[in-house]
Motif scaffolding. Structure first.
Motif, PDB file in Angstrom:
ATOM      1  N   ARG A 422       0.770   2.422  -6.190  1.00 33.06           N
ATOM      2  CA  ARG A 422       0.087   1.581  -5.200  1.00 33.06           C
ATOM      3  C   ARG A 422      -0.773   2.392  -4.242  1.00 33.06           C
ATOM      4  O   ARG A 422      -1.948   2.078  -4.014  1.00 33.06           O
ATOM      5  CB  ARG A 422       1.118   0.755  -4.425  1.00 33.06           C
ATOM      6  N   ASP A 423      -0.204   3.429  -3.667  1.00 31.68           N
ATOM      7  CA  ASP A 423      -0.888   4.155  -2.607  1.00 31.68           C
ATOM      8  C   ASP A 423      -1.821   5.240  -3.133  1.00 31.68           C
ATOM      9  O   ASP A 423      -2.786   5.602  -2.445  1.00 31.68           O
ATOM     10  CB  ASP A 423       0.125   4.772  -1.649  1.00 31.68           C
ATOM     11  N   TRP A 424      -1.526   5.787  -4.310  1.00 29.74           N
ATOM     12  CA  TRP A 424      -2.369   6.861  -4.833  1.00 29.74           C
ATOM     13  C   TRP A 424      -3.310   6.369  -5.940  1.00 29.74           C
ATOM     14  O   TRP A 424      -4.512   6.539  -5.857  1.00 29.74           O
ATOM     15  CB  TRP A 424      -1.526   8.024  -5.336  1.00 29.74           C
ATOM     16  N   MET A 425      -2.756   5.728  -6.975  1.00 29.30           N
ATOM     17  CA  MET A 425      -3.581   5.298  -8.100  1.00 29.30           C
ATOM     18  C   MET A 425      -4.233   3.929  -7.883  1.00 29.30           C
ATOM     19  O   MET A 425      -5.020   3.474  -8.702  1.00 29.30           O
ATOM     20  CB  MET A 425      -2.739   5.262  -9.379  1.00 29.30           C
ATOM     21  N   LYS A 426      -3.873   3.241  -6.770  1.00 32.92           N
ATOM     22  CA  LYS A 426      -4.443   1.940  -6.425  1.00 32.92           C
ATOM     23  C   LYS A 426      -4.222   0.922  -7.549  1.00 32.92           C
ATOM     24  O   LYS A 426      -5.117   0.160  -7.919  1.00 32.92           O
ATOM     25  CB  LYS A 426      -5.936   2.065  -6.101  1.00 32.92           C
ATOM     26  N   ALA A 427      -3.008   0.923  -8.088  1.00 33.73           N
ATOM     27  CA  ALA A 427      -2.654   0.022  -9.180  1.00 33.73           C
ATOM     28  C   ALA A 427      -1.664  -1.029  -8.694  1.00 33.73           C
ATOM     29  O   ALA A 427      -1.103  -0.925  -7.591  1.00 33.73           O
ATOM     30  CB  ALA A 427      -2.043   0.826 -10.334  1.00 33.73           C
ATOM     31  N   ASP A 428      -1.434  -2.034  -9.527  1.00 31.25           N
ATOM     32  CA  ASP A 428      -0.489  -3.098  -9.222  1.00 31.25           C
ATOM     33  C   ASP A 428       0.909  -2.618  -9.581  1.00 31.25           C
ATOM     34  O   ASP A 428       1.372  -2.770 -10.710  1.00 31.25           O
ATOM     35  CB  ASP A 428      -0.848  -4.358 -10.015  1.00 31.25           C
ATOM     36  N   ASP A 429       1.589  -2.015  -8.622  1.00 27.41           N
ATOM     37  CA  ASP A 429       2.903  -1.424  -8.883  1.00 27.41           C
ATOM     38  C   ASP A 429       3.936  -2.477  -9.248  1.00 27.41           C
ATOM     39  O   ASP A 429       4.825  -2.232 -10.072  1.00 27.41           O
ATOM     40  CB  ASP A 429       3.390  -0.628  -7.676  1.00 27.41           C
ATOM     41  N   LYS A 430       3.841  -3.659  -8.667  1.00 24.89           N
ATOM     42  CA  LYS A 430       4.819  -4.712  -8.955  1.00 24.89           C
ATOM     43  C   LYS A 430       4.718  -5.156 -10.402  1.00 24.89           C
ATOM     44  O   LYS A 430       5.731  -5.362 -11.082  1.00 24.89           O
ATOM     45  CB  LYS A 430       4.609  -5.902  -8.026  1.00 24.89           C
ATOM     46  N   LEU A 431       3.492  -5.287 -10.912  1.00 24.66           N
ATOM     47  CA  LEU A 431       3.289  -5.654 -12.310  1.00 24.66           C
ATOM     48  C   LEU A 431       3.830  -4.569 -13.238  1.00 24.66           C
ATOM     49  O   LEU A 431       4.495  -4.856 -14.235  1.00 24.66           O
ATOM     50  CB  LEU A 431       1.793  -5.869 -12.579  1.00 24.66           C
ATOM     51  N   ILE A 432       3.572  -3.313 -12.912  1.00 21.80           N
ATOM     52  CA  ILE A 432       3.953  -2.203 -13.786  1.00 21.80           C
ATOM     53  C   ILE A 432       5.452  -1.948 -13.747  1.00 21.80           C
ATOM     54  O   ILE A 432       6.079  -1.675 -14.780  1.00 21.80           O
ATOM     55  CB  ILE A 432       3.163  -0.939 -13.394  1.00 21.80           C
TER      56      ILE A 432
END
Length: 445
Positions: A422-432
């Motif tokens: 979330r904070d570094w790769m700007k991805a949807d951590d909840k989905l992953i």
């Protein structure tokens, strides 16, 4: 055909049983070689695939075998630690002091320099609920981020599935302007399970000691039956070479696609390694050092790779730990420090974050000359965007507070993953990750 529920494990076994890539023996079937050359030319001609200077990169360093966290990050004021380890505890005066309470193993001079320079975070008590002391099972839990069941994909593989829509590394279409991918180095040619997605297969490279990087080649001869099957499938392979794998992909299709990806990048990687010069001096000629040297060169190039993965073996220190553990820590510490210095001089430190992990720590009490499988342990986060210091809560080492004699976990490792995603790769951590996990404040805004 694969059963989709078994794909994660069967693909790993399939590669491990003699069809590993990027080694010096055997040759690629002719149609695959021609296909790969065509795809490589397409990749080279499409400059949209090049990495941008502001792309964020995540580097994973696996400390395989279960690193002894207590002798790595030393609780120098903790009497319980010294009582439990009368011969193996690191003397207070020998530890490299970070704070009044904490020091590093005396072999970790590189990490000490990183910490003092403001580029190292230490996360305490990292583990997961209902810990498992099996190397295989615990490693799979870290790879899949699914402690409660047998996962079928890796957490970074799911990131690549989401980010790349399952697209092959390097193969660009009109719809996909950028290629995002992952690469493993020094893992024996076998893609780490953490990088395997539902549709995504990473590239795996084995950096040779002073030798040439070979691409798209099988370990050992390809037997006649397999070669016939590969060539019989050439037309279908050519038709599908730019499409994501389906959940029921066969071993044959998996092998073909992995071989193509390897062949596409091999010459490009070799060219990068011969034209971009490392700026830092790496300690010795070790597998970890060779891997990180090449990663530094690739980050400084136009490669679009966002995730790199490298492994250091040998941390299963049941015996002779006092003799073996210092050399492992010296290699790990020195190579990581050189790698970050390299990136700083190459101008890419601010966009790179490195994270270590090990499947578990070691028992609090020594067994005489070593330590047995344990539970929680610290991990390191390093890079230009990292806040220095200690994060998380260190658990009590009082005998009545231990879990089966082990350091109990206080920080779920999925919180570390969530922070990275979330904070570094700007991805949807909840989905992953399949759920919501609170961030840890070790990254700068």
């Amino acid at each position: 055909m694969f059963n989709s529920n078994d794909k994660f494990f069967s693909r790993r076994s399939f590669i491990a049983n003699g069809l590993q890539l990027l080694s010096i023996a055997g040759t690629l079937p002719l149609f695959l070689d021609h296909s790969a050359r065509a795809m490589a030319a397409d990749f080279a001609a499409n400059t949209a695939g090049a990495g941008r200077p502001d792309d964020r990169v995540l580097v994973i360093v696996q400390l395989a075998g279960g690193n002894d966290g207590l002798n790595t990050v030393v609780p120098v004021t903790n009497d319980h630690y010294y009582k439990a380890r009368p011969t193996l505890a690191i003397p207070r005066k020998s530890a490299l002091r970070l704070t009044d309470e904490w020091g590093l193993h005396p072999s970790c001079t590189g990490l000490k320099q990183l910490y003092d320079a403001g580029g190292l975070a230490i996360v305490q008590g990292v583990g997961y609920p209902n810990p498992n002391r099996s190397h295989f099972r615990s490693t799979d839990i870290w790879n899949t981020a699914e402690p409660d069941k047998r996962g079928t994909t890796g957490w970074l593989g799911r990131y690549c599935d989401a980010a790349c829509s399952g697209e092959d590394p390097g193969h660009l279409t009109a719809e996909k302007k950028r290629a995002l991918d992952a690469m493993a180095l020094g893992t024996g040619g076998e893609p780490p399970p953490a990088l395997l997605g539902k549709d995504y297969i990473p590239l795996s490279v084995q950096p040779p000691a002073g030798g040439r990087i070979n691409g798209g080649r099988f370990r050992g001869p390809v037997d006649a039956a397999l070669a016939a099957k590969l060539n019989d499938g050439s037309a279908q392979m050519m038709a599908n070479c730019g499409k994501p794998l389906s959940g029921t992909a066969s071993n044959q299709e998996f092998l073909q696609r992995t071989a193509l990806n390897a062949r596409i990048y091999a010459e490009k990687i070799e060219g990068i390694s011969s034209t971009i010069e490392n700026k830092a001096v790496y300690p010795g000629d070790t597998a970890l050092g060779r891997g990180l040297k090449l990663i530094a060169q690739l980050i400084a190039s136009d490669m679009p790779t966002r995730i790199y993965y490298v492994k250091l073996d040998g941390f299963d220190t049941h015996s002779n730990q006092a003799a073996n553990h210092p050399a492992l820590l010296e290699d790990m510490s020195g190579c990581i420090a050189a790698f970050l210095d390299d990136l700083k001089q190459l101008g890419h430190l601010q966009r790179t974050t490195l994270m270590t992990f090990s499947e578990f720590g070691r028992r609090v009490g020594e067994n005489g000359s070593g330590t047995d499988h344990g539970e929680a342990a610290p991990l390191f986060i390093a890079g230009g965007a990292v806040k220095p210091g200690f994060f998380g809560t260190f658990p009590s080492l009082a005998p009545d507070k231990l879990n089966r004699g082990d350091v109990p976990f206080t920080t779920d490792f999925r919180r570390v993953y969530a922070t990275m995603l979330r904070d570094w790769m700007k991805a949807d951590d909840k989905l992953i990750l399949g759920g919501k996990f609170d961030s840890i404040d070790f990254m700068k805004a």
